[in-house]
Design a protein around this motif. Structure first.
Motif, short mmCIF file in Angstrom:
data_model
loop_
_atom_site.label_atom_id
_atom_site.label_comp_id
_atom_site.label_asym_id
_atom_site.label_seq_id
_atom_site.Cartn_x
_atom_site.Cartn_y
_atom_site.Cartn_z
N GLN A 65 -3.65 0.98 -6.49
CA GLN A 65 -2.95 2.25 -6.57
C GLN A 65 -3.76 3.33 -5.87
OE1 GLN A 65 0.04 2.44 -7.75
NE2 GLN A 65 0.34 4.65 -7.60
N VAL A 66 -3.10 4.18 -5.14
CA VAL A 66 -3.75 5.25 -4.39
C VAL A 66 -3.49 6.57 -5.10
CG1 VAL A 66 -3.87 6.45 -2.20
CG2 VAL A 66 -3.48 3.98 -2.24
N HIS A 67 -4.55 7.32 -5.28
CA HIS A 67 -4.42 8.65 -5.88
C HIS A 67 -4.94 9.70 -4.93
CE1 HIS A 67 -3.37 7.06 -9.83
NE2 HIS A 67 -4.29 6.15 -9.64
N LEU A 68 -4.26 10.83 -4.88
CA LEU A 68 -4.68 11.94 -4.05
C LEU A 68 -4.81 13.17 -4.95
CD1 LEU A 68 -2.28 10.27 -2.32
CD2 LEU A 68 -3.23 11.71 -0.54
N VAL A 69 -5.92 13.89 -4.79
CA VAL A 69 -6.17 15.08 -5.58
C VAL A 69 -6.54 16.23 -4.66
CG1 VAL A 69 -7.54 16.13 -7.41
CG2 VAL A 69 -6.93 13.69 -7.54
N SER A 109 -8.25 8.17 -3.08
CA SER A 109 -8.87 6.96 -3.61
C SER A 109 -8.25 5.74 -2.93
CB SER A 109 -8.67 6.87 -5.12
OG SER A 109 -7.31 6.65 -5.41
N GLY A 110 -8.91 4.62 -3.01
CA GLY A 110 -8.33 3.42 -2.45
C GLY A 110 -8.69 3.22 -0.99
N ARG A 111 -7.95 2.37 -0.32
CA ARG A 111 -8.25 2.03 1.06
C ARG A 111 -7.99 3.20 2.01
NH1 ARG A 111 -3.87 -1.78 3.78
NH2 ARG A 111 -4.59 -0.60 5.56
N ALA A 112 -8.43 3.07 3.24
CA ALA A 112 -8.30 4.14 4.21
C ALA A 112 -6.86 4.32 4.65
CB ALA A 112 -9.16 3.82 5.43
#
Length: 120
Positions: free
Chosen positions: A1-5, A25-28
């Motif tokens: 899961q990708v999170h953006l803050v 977060s997570g992969r590029a």
């Protein structure tokens, strides 16, 4: 899961600067910044590739805003200079595997957004 803050928003006066940050977060991923002003549709602001190259800007911010990232794992910054009241909006960053430009439907993950208010 990708999170953006997102962080760095606030209230400033016309002509001032702000720097927004987006931690992914997570992969590029490629990252884009979008904004939605009062009573307006969400619009593309700027984007950058996963490696930090080929910055791309909306005409409305070209020459005033700068998007940057040092590495694929580093935060993505949006330096906003010479702000005007029309820049008032909720700014969101988004991650995509396919684009860093304005095709909103190609962005897979979105942050919650952060308020930027520019007073005259």
């Amino acid at each position: 899961q990708v999170h953006l803050v997102e962080s760095g928003g606030g209230l400033v006066q016309a002509g001032d600067s702000l720097r927004l940050s987006c931690v992914v977060s997570g992969r590029a991923y490629h990252v884009g910044w979008f904004r939605q002003g009062p009573g307006k549709e969400r619009e593309f602001v700027a984007g950058i590739t996963s490696t930090g190259s080929q910055p791309f800007y909306a005409d409305s911010v070209k020459g005033r805003f700068t998007i940057s990232r040092d590495t694929a794992e580093a935060p993505v910054f949006l330096q906003m200079d010479t702000l005007v009241p029309e820049d008032t909006a909720i700014y969101s960053c988004a991650a995509s595997r396919m684009t860093w430009k304005s095709q909103r439907q190609l962005y897979d993950y979105w942050g919650q957004g952060i308020q930027v208010t520019v007073s005259s």
